[in-house]
Design a protein around this motif. Structure first.
Motif, short mmCIF file in Angstrom:
data_model
loop_
_atom_site.label_atom_id
_atom_site.label_comp_id
_atom_site.label_asym_id
_atom_site.label_seq_id
_atom_site.Cartn_x
_atom_site.Cartn_y
_atom_site.Cartn_z
N PHE A 71 0.83 -1.20 0.00
CA PHE A 71 0.00 0.00 0.00
C PHE A 71 0.87 1.25 0.00
O PHE A 71 1.73 1.42 0.87
N LEU A 72 0.64 2.12 -0.96
CA LEU A 72 1.24 3.45 -0.97
C LEU A 72 0.20 4.40 -0.37
O LEU A 72 -0.34 5.29 -1.03
N VAL A 73 -0.09 4.13 0.87
CA VAL A 73 -1.18 4.77 1.63
C VAL A 73 -0.67 4.93 3.05
O VAL A 73 0.20 4.16 3.49
N SER A 74 -1.18 5.89 3.80
CA SER A 74 -0.71 6.09 5.17
C SER A 74 -0.97 4.86 6.02
O SER A 74 -1.94 4.12 5.82
N LEU A 75 -0.10 4.65 6.99
CA LEU A 75 -0.19 3.48 7.86
C LEU A 75 -1.52 3.42 8.60
O LEU A 75 -2.17 2.38 8.67
N GLY A 76 -1.93 4.55 9.17
CA GLY A 76 -3.19 4.58 9.91
C GLY A 76 -4.38 4.21 9.04
O GLY A 76 -5.27 3.46 9.46
N ALA A 77 -4.39 4.74 7.83
CA ALA A 77 -5.50 4.43 6.92
C ALA A 77 -5.51 2.95 6.56
O ALA A 77 -6.58 2.33 6.49
N VAL A 78 -4.34 2.37 6.36
CA VAL A 78 -4.27 0.95 6.01
C VAL A 78 -4.78 0.09 7.16
O VAL A 78 -5.52 -0.88 6.95
N VAL A 79 -4.41 0.43 8.37
CA VAL A 79 -4.88 -0.33 9.54
C VAL A 79 -6.41 -0.33 9.58
O VAL A 79 -7.04 -1.37 9.80
N ARG A 80 -7.02 0.81 9.37
CA ARG A 80 -8.48 0.89 9.39
C ARG A 80 -9.11 0.13 8.22
O ARG A 80 -10.14 -0.52 8.35
N LEU A 81 -8.46 0.19 7.06
CA LEU A 81 -8.99 -0.48 5.88
C LEU A 81 -8.98 -2.00 6.02
O LEU A 81 -9.94 -2.67 5.65
#
Length: 244
Positions: A71-81
């Motif tokens: 994921f080239l996405v923020s860590l927090g956002a990935v955890v929630r996703l």
């Protein structure tokens, strides 16, 4: 990196640029990008998948279709996703996060069994980034009890409670006996020396079990029920292929 199903997921302009750098170095990877950011991808031979709508609606398919998801996405956002889709370390894919500057590669999920730690180190080399490993055995440069010898075809044999207990002894530097009666001698693959709390033996009979918190035993022998009972939660057995 072949034979691993890989997705590179980008939702920002910077993410698309990083995906464009990384994808050609991982030919088997598929780039998954939002419709809005697809125009920012460079030309490369990798397959690409452009989705519409929210990324959250794609996670279930990603989990079922890939072994490693970058994921080239923020860590927090990935955890929630990913949170609603988690099952177990034996089923979940490896999940990695790369920051927007491609400075760090962070394995988030299934670091050992799912291979995310090892994959993060490989990706970090490709991007000239820093892998951020947080599992105790990797940080401490010691034996990963749950996956030891996996690349050699070794199969672990022990109740999960044993693996948990023995792993704790290994990372807490308690005295551990490593008995190798079978299998390849090239099981220690780290560049650092074997930790001093790991003591090597060639036969189980040579081990004074009272002196060691735990025992790792690589063997083709049948383990008598009495030995499992005697050692309680202190024993993990590995079964290498017969040809080793």
């Amino acid at each position: 990196m072949n034979d691993v199903r890989v997705a590179i997921v980008a939702i920002t302009k910077h993410g698309a640029a990083i995906a464009s750098r990384l994808a050609p170095q991982i030919p088997e990877a598929e780039v998954v990008v939002s419709e809005k950011q697809a125009e920012h991808l460079a030309e490369f031979a990798n397959p690409r998948r452009v989705y519409q709508g929210a990324l959250s609606a794609q996670i279930g398919d990603l989990f079922s279709a890939y072994d490693q998801i970058i994921f080239l996405v923020s860590l927090g956002a990935v955890v929630r996703l990913i949170a609603p889709h988690l099952k177990s370390k034996d089923e979940d894919p490896g999940v990695l996060v790369i920051d927007d500057a491609a400075e760090f590669v962070i394995p988030v999920l299934s670091g050992h069994v799912g291979g995310a730690n090892a994959y993060a180190e490989k990706v970090a080399v490709l991007l000239k980034s820093t892998p951020v490993l947080t599992t105790a055995s990797d940080v401490g440069k010691t034996i990963p009890v749950d996956i030891l010898g996996r690349e050699l075809g070794w199969q672990v044999e022990a109740p999960k409670i044993n693996i948990t207990r023995v792993s704790a002894d290994v990372v807490n530097q308690q005295p551990v006996a490593f008995v190798q009666e079978a299998g390849s001698a090239n099981w220690w693959t780290r560049p650092t020396p074997l930790p001093t709390n790991i003591h090597l033996f060639q036969r189980f009979e040579d081990v004074d079990t009272a002196k060691y918190h735990s025992i790792l035993w690589v063997t083709q022998r049948e383990i008598a029920p009495a030995i499992w009972e005697q050692l309680a939660e202190r024993l993990v057995v590995y079964r290498p292929p017969l040809e080793q």
